[in-house]
Structure formats: C-alpha cells, structure tokens
Design a protein around this motif. Sequence first.
Motif, short mmCIF file in Angstrom:
data_model
loop_
_atom_site.label_atom_id
_atom_site.label_comp_id
_atom_site.label_asym_id
_atom_site.label_seq_id
_atom_site.Cartn_x
_atom_site.Cartn_y
_atom_site.Cartn_z
N THR A 1 -41.36 -93.45 29.55
CA THR A 1 -40.24 -94.04 30.29
C THR A 1 -40.08 -93.38 31.66
N PHE A 2 -40.11 -92.05 31.70
CA PHE A 2 -40.00 -91.36 32.98
C PHE A 2 -41.17 -91.69 33.89
N LEU A 3 -42.35 -91.83 33.31
CA LEU A 3 -43.53 -92.19 34.11
C LEU A 3 -43.36 -93.56 34.73
N VAL A 4 -42.88 -94.53 33.96
CA VAL A 4 -42.67 -95.88 34.48
C VAL A 4 -41.61 -95.88 35.58
N VAL A 5 -40.52 -95.13 35.37
CA VAL A 5 -39.48 -95.02 36.39
C VAL A 5 -40.07 -94.42 37.66
N ALA B 1 -41.75 -95.07 43.16
CA ALA B 1 -42.76 -94.83 44.20
C ALA B 1 -43.14 -96.13 44.90
N LEU B 2 -43.26 -97.20 44.13
CA LEU B 2 -43.60 -98.49 44.74
C LEU B 2 -42.49 -98.99 45.68
N GLY C 1 -38.18 -89.20 46.56
CA GLY C 1 -37.48 -88.11 45.86
C GLY C 1 -37.24 -88.43 44.40
N ILE C 2 -36.81 -89.64 44.13
CA ILE C 2 -36.58 -90.05 42.74
C ILE C 2 -37.89 -90.11 41.98
N ALA C 3 -38.93 -90.59 42.64
CA ALA C 3 -40.24 -90.69 41.99
C ALA C 3 -40.77 -89.31 41.61
N GLY C 4 -40.62 -88.34 42.52
CA GLY C 4 -41.08 -86.98 42.25
C GLY C 4 -40.32 -86.34 41.11
N THR C 5 -39.00 -86.55 41.10
CA THR C 5 -38.17 -85.99 40.03
C THR C 5 -38.51 -86.60 38.68
#
Length: 58
Positions: free
Chosen positions: A7-11, A16-17, A22-26
Amino acid sequence: MIGWAVTFLVVALIAALLGFGGIAGTAMEAAKIVFFVAVALFLISAVFGVMRGRSPRL
C-alpha cells in the motif's frame, strides 16, 4: 504486514507520478521499513518454529 508495504509503495508511486516528491519519498521509506520489519518477524518466527520442533504424537 506485506499488504501495508505494498500500500505504501502504491501511494509512493502515485505521488511520484503526480509530482509530490516529498510525499513519495516518505511513503517509500515507510514501505521499506514495514517490509523489513515483516521479513525480520518472519525469520524470527521461522527460527523459533525450527528450534521448537514437532512433538511426537502418541
């Protein structure tokens, strides 16, 4: 627990897309942490399972 990591990976990938770096890195860091915790708990469980062994049934 692996479901949480996915789930975190998909988020992270969606963020990122859309350009939210920042949210993608976190989210990616959270996915890594949850994944490694799941793997560590699995290995600990496997070691204790092997050490305990099976008791003979009468």
